[in-house]
Design a protein around this motif. Sequence first.
Motif, short mmCIF file in Angstrom:
data_model
loop_
_atom_site.label_atom_id
_atom_site.label_comp_id
_atom_site.label_asym_id
_atom_site.label_seq_id
_atom_site.Cartn_x
_atom_site.Cartn_y
_atom_site.Cartn_z
N THR A 153 -2.05 -10.72 -4.56
CA THR A 153 -0.58 -10.76 -4.57
C THR A 153 -0.08 -12.18 -4.84
O THR A 153 0.90 -12.37 -5.57
N GLN B 152 3.92 -4.87 -3.41
CA GLN B 152 3.02 -4.20 -2.46
C GLN B 152 3.85 -3.55 -1.35
O GLN B 152 3.59 -2.42 -0.97
N ASP C 123 1.57 -3.91 -8.10
CA ASP C 123 0.81 -4.32 -6.90
C ASP C 123 0.58 -3.11 -6.01
O ASP C 123 1.48 -2.66 -5.29
N GLU C 124 -0.61 -2.58 -6.06
CA GLU C 124 -1.03 -1.41 -5.28
C GLU C 124 -0.11 -0.20 -5.50
O GLU C 124 0.48 0.33 -4.55
#
Length: 337
Positions: A90, A131, A222-223
Motif C-alpha cells: 500500500t 484497501q 488495493d485488495e
Amino acid sequence: MSERASEPSAQEDQGETLPELATPPEEVVAELAEDMRDAPTTATGARGPILESAGVSMVFGGLRALNEVTFSLKEGEIIGLIGPNGAGKTTFFNCLTGLYTPTSGAVTLRGRPMPQDPARVTEAGVARTFQNIRLFPSMTATENVLVGRHVRMKQGPISSLLHGPRFRRSEAEALDRAEKLLAFVGLSRFSDELARNLPYGDQRRLEIARALATDPSVLLLDEPTAGMNAQETEATRQLIFAIRDLGVSVVVIEHDTKFIFTLCDRVLVLVQGELLVEGSPDEVRGDPRVVEAYLGAPPDEVEAQLQTGAGPASDPAAGPASDPAASPASDAVESES
Ligand SMILES: Nc1ncnc2c1ncn2[C@@H]1O[C@H](COP(=O)(O)OP(=O)(O)OP(=O)(O)O)[C@@H](O)[C@H]1O
Ligand SMILES: [Mg+2]
C-alpha cells in the motif's frame, strides 16, 4: 494476455450465474470503449512503459517501508503485487499516486515526473481504489460515480452559475457515463441506493466504477477482492480483464495468489520493502525465493498453498474482519496507512 474478458466465468460454467455478476455486457463495454477513446488520458496503443518507478524508497522514522523499488507497467498489462502483511504494498501505491512523497527515487507517467498531488495524479490519468474502502456513505451509487466524473467536467464559471446549455449538456453526459459504468460493474440495480446500504463486495465494485469515471489510463487496485466470496471474486477477475480490454493498464495488490496467478501477465513480490522476485505467474509460483522468503513456511506446505491458491498462512488482512471497511461505508477515511 492470458485470457479474454468474454470467456465464460467459473460460475457460468456451473450454471449459477447471478444477475449482473457475470462478465460486463458487451454493448456496455462497446459504448464505454467508444466514450473513453476520446479521453485525453487514453492509451496510445504504443504498448511501451506507461507507469514507472526508479529506486523508490520510503522511510518512516526508523522504518524503511520501501527500499529502492524499480518497476515498469506497460500499456495493456495487468501486473500483480503480492507480499506478506506490512511488506510495503500500500505504501508503494501511496508513493505512485502522490499521497506520499518518496524519500528518494522517482515516479514517472509516460516519462514525465508524476505530480506530487493526488488530485493532479488523477487528472494525469492514474486512478486507484483503497484497501479501506473510501466512498461517500450518504450519497447514492450514481452520485458516488458522478464525483469521480467531475474531474473531467470542464465548466466555465458563468455557465455553471446560470445552469446554461453547456452545463446541462455536460451534466447529462456525466449521468449517462455514470449509468454505463454502473452497468459495467454490475450495479445498475443499486443506482439510487445509498452507498452505505450496499453489500460489502458491491461497495468495492462501486469504488472501481468511481475510479473508472475519471478516464484513467492506469488503475491501481488495493485488495479488490478482500471480503468477497468465491463468486464475487471470479466476477471481479472478469471485470479486471474487461477493464484491461477498455485500454486501461492495471496493477493489483491481492493476498489471494490463485486470483493473482490466473489474472496477471506479470507478478511482483515485495518482501520487507524490497522487490524480491518479478516474473510471469509460472516463474513466480516456482521460484524458491518466493517459497522460502515470502511465505516463511516449510517449502512443501508453501508449495501446496501456491498450487491451491490459498493466501499466506499469516494473512489476517485477507478478509473483512481485519479491515475497518468491513462495516458498510461508514468509513470514508481520510488517511491510509
Ligand atoms: N504513514 C505511515 N507512518 C508510519 N509507518 C507507516 C505508514 N504507512 C505505512 N507504514 C508502515 O510501513 C510498513 C508497510 O505498510 P503497508 O501498509 O504498505 O504494508 P502492506 O504490504 O500494504 O500490508 P498489508 O498486506 O497488511 O496491507 C508497515 O510497517 C507500516 O506500519
Ligand atoms: Mg496494504
